[in-house]
Write an enzyme that holds these catalytic residues in place. Structure first.
Site, PDB file in Angstrom:
ATOM      1  N   ARG A 160      70.806  63.622 -88.441  1.00  0.00           N
ATOM      2  CA  ARG A 160      69.988  64.693 -89.001  1.00  0.00           C
ATOM      3  C   ARG A 160      70.195  64.844 -90.510  1.00  0.00           C
ATOM      4  O   ARG A 160      70.161  65.945 -91.056  1.00  0.00           O
ATOM      5  CB  ARG A 160      70.271  66.027 -88.297  1.00  0.00           C
ATOM      6  CG  ARG A 160      69.998  66.021 -86.809  1.00  0.00           C
ATOM      7  CD  ARG A 160      68.533  65.739 -86.481  1.00  0.00           C
ATOM      8  NE  ARG A 160      68.354  65.631 -85.052  1.00  0.00           N
ATOM      9  CZ  ARG A 160      68.483  64.486 -84.366  1.00  0.00           C
ATOM     10  NH1 ARG A 160      68.744  63.359 -84.988  1.00  0.00           N
ATOM     11  NH2 ARG A 160      68.330  64.461 -83.067  1.00  0.00           N
ATOM     12  N   SER A 239      65.189  73.050 -82.417  1.00  0.00           N
ATOM     13  CA  SER A 239      66.636  73.272 -82.402  1.00  0.00           C
ATOM     14  C   SER A 239      67.057  73.926 -83.716  1.00  0.00           C
ATOM     15  O   SER A 239      66.873  73.341 -84.789  1.00  0.00           O
ATOM     16  CB  SER A 239      67.379  71.953 -82.217  1.00  0.00           C
ATOM     17  OG  SER A 239      67.041  71.368 -80.980  1.00  0.00           O
ATOM     18  N   GLU A 343      69.808  73.906 -88.776  1.00  0.00           N
ATOM     19  CA  GLU A 343      69.027  72.697 -89.026  1.00  0.00           C
ATOM     20  C   GLU A 343      67.840  72.970 -89.948  1.00  0.00           C
ATOM     21  O   GLU A 343      67.572  72.164 -90.841  1.00  0.00           O
ATOM     22  CB  GLU A 343      68.562  72.099 -87.703  1.00  0.00           C
ATOM     23  CG  GLU A 343      67.907  70.738 -87.845  1.00  0.00           C
ATOM     24  CD  GLU A 343      67.721  70.049 -86.504  1.00  0.00           C
ATOM     25  OE1 GLU A 343      66.729  69.306 -86.369  1.00  0.00           O
ATOM     26  OE2 GLU A 343      68.556  70.237 -85.594  1.00  0.00           O
TER      27      GLU A 343
END
Length: 351
Positions: A160, A239, A343
């Site tokens: 990520r 998420s 995130e």
């Protein structure tokens, strides 16, 4: 290039949150994108880049500066070589590659947002990551004031994360290029246990790519991860927290906290993450810390379908959302000594 003033930004995000921008430009060509970025840089005007808006948390006061919405279009396929304009809708592009009989992106179906955002976050799901098939990123370099082509090796991809995320004010992605497998309509080997189980096959097997895509869409929808304007569980950024990656000392301390809190027979999820580190599950941590599906009584709550998604139930403000996020972070740290990291990108606010 369309120009609006005091323009609402909430409708441009999947959270449907955030105040207005002083100025909103919508660019439909690469040249317009570069022109807008150069103008902002030359005048010293703060600049916010918006693609699909699926990874943004914008403060209630909005953005004092120029917001640039990238709405470029372009889907070029030559054999297994694919080039996408940054503004292409990602999930639509994935569907087209599957229809063309290509493998490599089928398990990334249903992910909201634009193609240009995928390398920034190194988007991944169900055993596939963008970095596995991406060959080049065409970007405008605000430092050198020129358009550059960065090969995969120069993108510094990790979980990520990427060079683009590490240097958020330097590069503006214009195009992304991929090398996909001409597989005769079969998927890439399935790497994710849940996907394989759902399809009744073993990990490593290939299946029709169209079936893999449909299975992923079904799994994502069951978790509220496919956009649906009628379903508030999808008024989210997907998420909200990344899965923590712990070094050996931190992981040992985490295991001790798990044993103290839940008993010695409880084993948390653990996956090798390289360099002696271990990745565990943010969703597991949140749930076991007491923040179950649907948690909350206000206008921002945890999704009723997935503990990793924080949602706007229709009347939330960004501050409502951040209050919930801070409560979850504090609760997980108190329970297990692990600090969750958001995130989505925050604009004008901090977690």
């Amino acid at each position: 290039m369309q120009e609006l003033h005091d323009a609402p930004l909430a409708p441009l995000t999947t959270f449907r949150l955030g105040g207005p921008a002083t100025r909103l430009l919508t660019a439909t060509t690469d040249d317009e994108v570069v022109e807008a970025v150069r103008e902002a840089d030359d005048s010293g005007t703060p600049l916010l880049i918006i693609g699909g808006g699926s990874n943004l948390v914008i403060g209630d006061k909005g953005f004092e500066g120029t917001a640039l919405r990238i709405a470029t279009r372009g889907f070029e396929l030559d054999g297994g070589s694919l080039e996408l304009a940054a503004g292409e809708v990602w999930t639509d592009a994935v569907a087209r590659t599957v229809e063309a009989g290509l493998a490599g992106l089928e398990c990334l179906a249903g992910i909201p947002g634009s193609a240009g955002a995928t390398p920034i976050q190194n988007v991944g799901a169900y055993g596939q990551e963008v970095s596995s098939t991406l060959t080049e990123v065409v970007a405008y370099d605000r430092r050198s004031r020129e358009t550059v082509v960065l090969p995969n090796s120069a993108c510094a991809f990790s979980y990520r994360h990427s060079r683009f995320k590490a240097e958020p004010d330097r590069y503006v992605v214009l195009r992304v290029r991929f090398a996909l497998e001409e597989s005769g309509g079969l998927s890439a080997p399935l790497k994710y246990p849940e996907t394989a189980r759902a399809m009744g096959v073993a990990e490593g097997d290939r299946v029709p790519a169209a079936e893999a895509r449909e299975t992923v869409l079904r799994l994502r929808a069951g978790k509220g991860m496919v956009l649906d304007p009628e379903d508030h569980d999808t008024w989210s950024a997907g998420s909200f927290f990344t899965n923590p990656i712990l070094d050996q000392d931190a992981f040992d301390a985490f295991l001790a906290r798990v044993a103290d809190r839940l008993g010695p027979d409880v084993t948390p999820p653990a996956f090798p993450a390289g360099d002696g580190r271990t990745k565990t599950s943010a969703a597991w941590l949140i749930d076991r810390a007491g923040f179950t599906k649907g948690y909350g009584t206000g206008p921002a709550r945890i999704s009723t379908k997935h503990t990793l998604a924080l949602t706007n139930r229709g009347e939330a403000t960004t501050e409502d959302l951040l209050a919930l996020a801070r409560e979850v972070v504090a609760g997980v740290h108190a329970a297990f000594g692990v600090t969750l990291v958001n995130e989505p990108v925050t604009v004008g606010v901090r977690l």
